[in-house]
Design a protein around this motif. Structure first.
Motif, mmCIF file in Angstrom:
data_model
loop_
_atom_site.group_PDB
_atom_site.id
_atom_site.type_symbol
_atom_site.label_atom_id
_atom_site.label_comp_id
_atom_site.label_asym_id
_atom_site.label_seq_id
_atom_site.Cartn_x
_atom_site.Cartn_y
_atom_site.Cartn_z
ATOM 1 N N MET A 140 0.843 -1.194 0.000
ATOM 2 C CA MET A 140 0.000 0.000 0.000
ATOM 3 C C MET A 140 0.877 1.241 0.000
ATOM 4 O O MET A 140 0.897 1.998 0.957
ATOM 5 N N GLN A 141 1.644 1.406 -1.063
ATOM 6 C CA GLN A 141 2.501 2.572 -1.128
ATOM 7 C C GLN A 141 2.080 3.464 -2.266
ATOM 8 O O GLN A 141 1.422 3.046 -3.202
ATOM 9 N N LYS A 142 2.473 4.707 -2.155
ATOM 10 C CA LYS A 142 2.035 5.684 -3.116
ATOM 11 C C LYS A 142 3.191 6.641 -3.352
ATOM 12 O O LYS A 142 3.984 6.888 -2.454
ATOM 13 N N GLN A 143 3.261 7.149 -4.558
ATOM 14 C CA GLN A 143 4.331 8.087 -4.893
ATOM 15 C C GLN A 143 3.921 9.517 -4.543
ATOM 16 O O GLN A 143 2.836 9.967 -4.896
ATOM 17 N N CYS A 144 4.795 10.201 -3.830
ATOM 18 C CA CYS A 144 4.545 11.601 -3.480
ATOM 19 C C CYS A 144 4.880 12.502 -4.665
ATOM 20 O O CYS A 144 5.644 12.114 -5.545
ATOM 21 N N LYS A 145 4.338 13.720 -4.650
ATOM 22 C CA LYS A 145 4.636 14.638 -5.754
ATOM 23 C C LYS A 145 6.103 15.062 -5.772
ATOM 24 O O LYS A 145 6.624 15.483 -6.784
ATOM 25 N N CYS A 146 6.816 14.897 -4.627
ATOM 26 C CA CYS A 146 8.247 15.214 -4.588
ATOM 27 C C CYS A 146 9.086 14.077 -5.165
ATOM 28 O O CYS A 146 10.299 14.203 -5.299
ATOM 29 N N GLY A 147 8.438 12.941 -5.477
ATOM 30 C CA GLY A 147 9.165 11.845 -6.105
ATOM 31 C C GLY A 147 9.495 10.713 -5.141
ATOM 32 O O GLY A 147 9.797 9.601 -5.546
ATOM 33 N N ASP A 148 9.433 11.001 -3.849
ATOM 34 C CA ASP A 148 9.710 9.970 -2.853
ATOM 35 C C ASP A 148 8.447 9.114 -2.653
ATOM 36 O O ASP A 148 7.375 9.461 -3.142
ATOM 37 N N SER A 149 8.608 8.012 -1.934
ATOM 38 C CA SER A 149 7.410 7.197 -1.721
ATOM 39 C C SER A 149 6.745 7.568 -0.398
ATOM 40 O O SER A 149 7.402 7.942 0.572
ATOM 41 N N MET A 150 5.414 7.491 -0.396
ATOM 42 C CA MET A 150 4.653 7.829 0.805
ATOM 43 C C MET A 150 4.292 6.529 1.514
ATOM 44 O O MET A 150 4.047 5.518 0.888
ATOM 45 N N SER A 151 4.250 6.572 2.835
ATOM 46 C CA SER A 151 3.863 5.364 3.561
ATOM 47 C C SER A 151 2.561 5.591 4.322
ATOM 48 O O SER A 151 2.135 6.727 4.551
ATOM 49 N N LEU A 152 1.951 4.479 4.685
ATOM 50 C CA LEU A 152 0.620 4.507 5.275
ATOM 51 C C LEU A 152 0.700 4.489 6.802
ATOM 52 O O LEU A 152 1.419 3.691 7.379
ATOM 53 N N HIS A 153 -0.048 5.376 7.437
ATOM 54 C CA HIS A 153 -0.078 5.437 8.895
ATOM 55 C C HIS A 153 -1.493 5.715 9.370
ATOM 56 O O HIS A 153 -2.311 6.242 8.622
ATOM 57 N N LEU A 154 -1.731 5.407 10.641
ATOM 58 C CA LEU A 154 -2.975 5.842 11.267
ATOM 59 C C LEU A 154 -2.671 7.108 12.049
ATOM 60 O O LEU A 154 -1.789 7.121 12.890
ATOM 61 N N ARG A 155 -3.399 8.180 11.738
ATOM 62 C CA ARG A 155 -3.110 9.469 12.350
ATOM 63 C C ARG A 155 -4.393 10.105 12.901
ATOM 64 O O ARG A 155 -5.490 9.737 12.525
ATOM 65 N N THR A 156 -4.180 11.104 13.754
ATOM 66 C CA THR A 156 -5.310 11.871 14.264
ATOM 67 C C THR A 156 -5.547 13.070 13.353
ATOM 68 O O THR A 156 -4.609 13.790 13.021
ATOM 69 N N VAL A 157 -6.796 13.249 12.932
ATOM 70 C CA VAL A 157 -7.159 14.395 12.118
ATOM 71 C C VAL A 157 -7.966 15.340 12.997
ATOM 72 O O VAL A 157 -8.880 14.913 13.705
ATOM 73 N N ILE A 158 -7.588 16.627 13.005
ATOM 74 C CA ILE A 158 -8.312 17.587 13.837
ATOM 75 C C ILE A 158 -9.155 18.487 12.942
ATOM 76 O O ILE A 158 -8.667 19.057 11.967
ATOM 77 N N PHE A 159 -10.438 18.554 13.262
ATOM 78 C CA PHE A 159 -11.383 19.300 12.445
ATOM 79 C C PHE A 159 -11.916 20.479 13.257
ATOM 80 O O PHE A 159 -12.322 20.326 14.411
ATOM 81 N N SER A 160 -11.877 21.670 12.675
ATOM 82 C CA SER A 160 -12.393 22.886 13.327
ATOM 83 C C SER A 160 -11.722 23.173 14.671
ATOM 84 O O SER A 160 -12.316 23.823 15.525
ATOM 85 N N ASN A 161 -10.500 22.703 14.866
ATOM 86 C CA ASN A 161 -9.773 22.866 16.128
ATOM 87 C C ASN A 161 -10.466 22.238 17.318
ATOM 88 O O ASN A 161 -10.078 22.468 18.461
ATOM 89 N N LYS A 162 -11.521 21.496 17.106
ATOM 90 C CA LYS A 162 -12.319 20.987 18.224
ATOM 91 C C LYS A 162 -12.492 19.484 18.193
ATOM 92 O O LYS A 162 -12.519 18.835 19.225
ATOM 93 N N VAL A 163 -12.668 18.956 16.999
ATOM 94 C CA VAL A 163 -12.985 17.540 16.895
ATOM 95 C C VAL A 163 -11.728 16.766 16.529
ATOM 96 O O VAL A 163 -11.099 17.037 15.506
ATOM 97 N N GLU A 164 -11.368 15.844 17.393
ATOM 98 C CA GLU A 164 -10.232 14.978 17.098
ATOM 99 C C GLU A 164 -10.750 13.670 16.549
ATOM 100 O O GLU A 164 -11.536 12.985 17.192
ATOM 101 N N ILE A 165 -10.331 13.329 15.349
ATOM 102 C CA ILE A 165 -10.739 12.059 14.765
ATOM 103 C C ILE A 165 -9.505 11.148 14.762
ATOM 104 O O ILE A 165 -8.534 11.402 14.048
ATOM 105 N N GLU A 166 -9.559 10.133 15.599
ATOM 106 C CA GLU A 166 -8.415 9.226 15.772
ATOM 107 C C GLU A 166 -8.420 8.128 14.713
ATOM 108 O O GLU A 166 -9.463 7.754 14.187
ATOM 109 N N ASN A 167 -7.222 7.600 14.445
ATOM 110 C CA ASN A 167 -7.067 6.408 13.604
ATOM 111 C C ASN A 167 -7.547 6.585 12.165
ATOM 112 O O ASN A 167 -8.212 5.716 11.611
ATOM 113 N N VAL A 168 -7.214 7.728 11.564
ATOM 114 C CA VAL A 168 -7.537 7.946 10.163
ATOM 115 C C VAL A 168 -6.353 7.464 9.306
ATOM 116 O O VAL A 168 -5.220 7.878 9.550
#
Ligand SMILES: [Zn+2]
Length: 141
Positions: free
Chosen positions: A1-29
């Motif tokens: 599950m790898q993807k090429q970044c626009k800089c030419g390097d490869s991107m890797s997959l992670h689970l991250r927290t996404v913060i929406f409106s500075n208030k809502v934390e969405i875990e494991n995205v």
């Protein structure tokens, strides 16, 4: 599950927290990120569910923490395979167990004639089978 970044390097997959409106934390995205230029993006496979989740929060959400793995099966599976006590279990086995679990839920929902629940379980089953061919072991730390 790898993807090429626009800089030419490869991107890797992670689970991250996404913060929406500075208030809502969405875990494991599930997110692709690049170590070289630190750009990142939500993987396209989960965008519809993430957009739907954020859309359901309204324009002025209250402070809260959500777990994306409870809404999306791919995120759920990634959490499952990255858990330390499960690393020895083959991904295929984790997938099969989840599918069996969902089929049990579907039987139960059907027996209760719960239309909303049936639709939810069917949608989850679709997500699992859609991603069943993914190599989930490539998930980074
Ligand atoms: Zn990059």
């Amino acid at each position: 599950m790898q993807k090429q970044c626009k800089c030419g390097d490869s991107m890797s997959l992670h689970l991250r927290t996404v913060i929406f409106s500075n208030k809502v934390e969405i875990e494991n995205v599930p997110i692709y990120s690049c170590d070289s230029c630190s750009s990142s993006e939500v993987i396209p496979e989960v965008k519809p569910e993430l957009t739907g989740l954020i859309g359901g929060l309204g324009t002025n959400p209250s402070k809260q923490q959500l777990y994306f793995n409870e809404y999306n099966e791919l995120a759920h599976l990634m959490c499952a395979v990255s858990q330390k006590d499960q690393v020895h279990i083959p991904v295929q086995k984790i997938l099969e167990d989840r599918i069996n679990q969902l089929l049990d839920l579907l039987l139960l929902a059907n027996s209760l004639n719960d239309e909303a629940w049936i639709a939810d379980v069917q949608n989850r089953l679709k997500q699992v089978t859609r991603h069943a061919t993914y190599d989930l072991k490539t998930l980074g730390p």
